[in-house]
Design a protein around this motif. Structure first.
Motif, PDB file in Angstrom:
ATOM      1  N   UNK A 266       0.799  -1.221   0.000  1.00  0.00           N
ATOM      2  CA  UNK A 266       0.000   0.000   0.000  1.00  0.00           C
ATOM      3  C   UNK A 266       0.836   1.277   0.000  1.00  0.00           C
ATOM      4  N   UNK A 267       2.021   1.256   0.609  1.00  0.00           N
ATOM      5  CA  UNK A 267       2.813   2.486   0.737  1.00  0.00           C
ATOM      6  C   UNK A 267       3.094   3.189  -0.596  1.00  0.00           C
ATOM      7  N   UNK A 268       3.527   2.476  -1.646  1.00  0.00           N
ATOM      8  CA  UNK A 268       3.768   3.170  -2.930  1.00  0.00           C
ATOM      9  C   UNK A 268       2.534   3.862  -3.477  1.00  0.00           C
ATOM     10  N   UNK A 269       1.348   3.290  -3.267  1.00  0.00           N
ATOM     11  CA  UNK A 269       0.121   3.917  -3.743  1.00  0.00           C
ATOM     12  C   UNK A 269      -0.175   5.197  -2.960  1.00  0.00           C
ATOM     13  N   UNK A 270       0.180   5.205  -1.673  1.00  0.00           N
ATOM     14  CA  UNK A 270      -0.004   6.408  -0.860  1.00  0.00           C
ATOM     15  C   UNK A 270       0.887   7.535  -1.382  1.00  0.00           C
ATOM     16  N   UNK A 271       2.163   7.213  -1.679  1.00  0.00           N
ATOM     17  CA  UNK A 271       3.069   8.222  -2.212  1.00  0.00           C
ATOM     18  C   UNK A 271       2.547   8.773  -3.541  1.00  0.00           C
ATOM     19  N   UNK A 272       2.103   7.872  -4.411  1.00  0.00           N
ATOM     20  CA  UNK A 272       1.632   8.272  -5.738  1.00  0.00           C
ATOM     21  C   UNK A 272       0.378   9.136  -5.641  1.00  0.00           C
ATOM     22  N   UNK A 273      -0.463   8.856  -4.665  1.00  0.00           N
ATOM     23  CA  UNK A 273      -1.723   9.586  -4.534  1.00  0.00           C
ATOM     24  C   UNK A 273      -1.517  10.977  -3.950  1.00  0.00           C
ATOM     25  N   UNK A 274      -0.627  11.117  -2.998  1.00  0.00           N
ATOM     26  CA  UNK A 274      -0.470  12.384  -2.284  1.00  0.00           C
ATOM     27  C   UNK A 274       0.699  13.227  -2.770  1.00  0.00           C
ATOM     28  N   UNK A 275       1.715  12.602  -3.366  1.00  0.00           N
ATOM     29  CA  UNK A 275       2.888  13.352  -3.807  1.00  0.00           C
ATOM     30  C   UNK A 275       2.839  13.520  -5.324  1.00  0.00           C
ATOM     31  N   UNK A 276       2.691  14.751  -5.794  1.00  0.00           N
ATOM     32  CA  UNK A 276       2.631  14.982  -7.245  1.00  0.00           C
ATOM     33  C   UNK A 276       3.966  14.659  -7.903  1.00  0.00           C
TER      34      UNK A 276
END
Length: 301
Positions: A266-276
């Motif tokens: 899940x962590x990579x998806x969190x970065x992709x969602x919140x970090x442009x």
């Protein structure tokens, strides 16, 4: 006979868990390549994110296959040595993730609460020490568990997964205390960030920097929140089982185990969602542009 003729359900579960492992590996590889390749992402915070992604990557490569073996041990027989290796990897990598998150919370504390001393307190030398400790201490714990014989015993018909040391004391030291410390740090950060937001609204440049720091802190706090949602049920049920005469139902143990492992995906998806800037980096990597030219100095938006 059943081992030679696995059921359709067993095969389907293998396929699903294999896909889960592939997504975990590819997602964390994107994070690792992004931080290493793009100079804009060469920051102390992202170095700690890189370390966390490396731990998650190893979970996808090493722990997922062994977890599949033991979770579905009714489908095929595995030797006892794999059981020991599996537990050692579980203890090492899970503790590594927790310590990396602790280091990230410390980084965020200085970035938001003590910005003037951030570059002094959190430089690359300090970050490297943090990363070495985040990997070295768990490795020593994992090796120590095997040497001390805490995981001795033959794998019976089903070798259930026990990610942390079974004793309540070990759970408190390796999970509950670090989590309480991190929650305390993030609470302090949010309180300070609110005061900063009110005091620097008149300064456009200061407001922009503060907004970026608060966004980074919010994203990493979400990473911590997801971590807690994935890991807390396992530890709570694991500790409850020590004080209960009735063992925890097998399906519950297996489900909670895979919930903990899903955190690495899940962590990579969190970065992709919140970090442009991570989204921009992912797009460049996935499109193959980094193979067509030098994009290391690209401005990620």
């Amino acid at each position: 006979m059943f081992a030679r003729n696995p059921s359709i359900i067993c095969v389907s579960i293998y396929i699903f868990l294999s896909l889960l492992s592939v997504v975990t590996i590819l997602g964390n590889l994107l994070v690792i390549i992004s931080v290493i390749y793009f100079k804009q992402l060469h920051t102390p915070t992202n170095s700690l994110i890189l370390s966390l992604a490396a731990a998650d990557l190893l979970v996808g490569i090493l722990v997922f296959p062994l977890s599949m073996a033991f979770s579905l041990s009714s489908c095929i027989y595995y030797e006892h040595v794999l059981c020991k290796i599996r537990r050692c990897l579980d203890i090492t990598l899970s503790t590594c993730s927790i310590l990396n998150l602790c280091c990230i919370s410390i980084d965020r504390y200085y970035a938001v609460c003590k910005p003037l001393s951030y570059s002094i307190k959190i430089n690359y030398n300090i970050v490297m020490i943090m990363i070495l400790m985040s990997w070295g201490v768990p490795a020593l714990i994992g090796i120590g568990v095997i040497i001390a014989g805490l995981n001795q015993g033959k794998c019976e018909e089903r070798c259930f997964i026990n990610i942390q040391i079974k004793s309540t004391t070990a759970s408190v030291l390796s999970f509950y205390i670090p989590v309480i410390i991190m929650l305390g740090i993030y609470l302090k950060i949010f309180l300070v960030a609110q005061k900063q937001a009110r005091s620097i609204q008149s300064t456009k440049s200061g407001a922009r920097v503060s907004k970026m720091e608060r966004k980074a802190t919010k994203t990493l706090a979400i990473v911590l929140g997801v971590f807690l949602l994935c890991w807390t049920p396992f530890f709570v049920c694991n500790n409850i089982s020590h004080f209960s005469s009735d063992p925890m139902p097998d399906p519950v143990i297996e489900t909670l185990n895979w919930l903990t492992l899903s955190n690495s995906m899940l962590n990579p998806f969190i970065y992709a969602f919140f970090y442009s800037w991570f989204r921009s980096a992912f797009r460049i990597i996935i499109s193959g542009k980094i193979l067509q030219g030098d994009f290391t100095n690209s401005k990620l938006r």
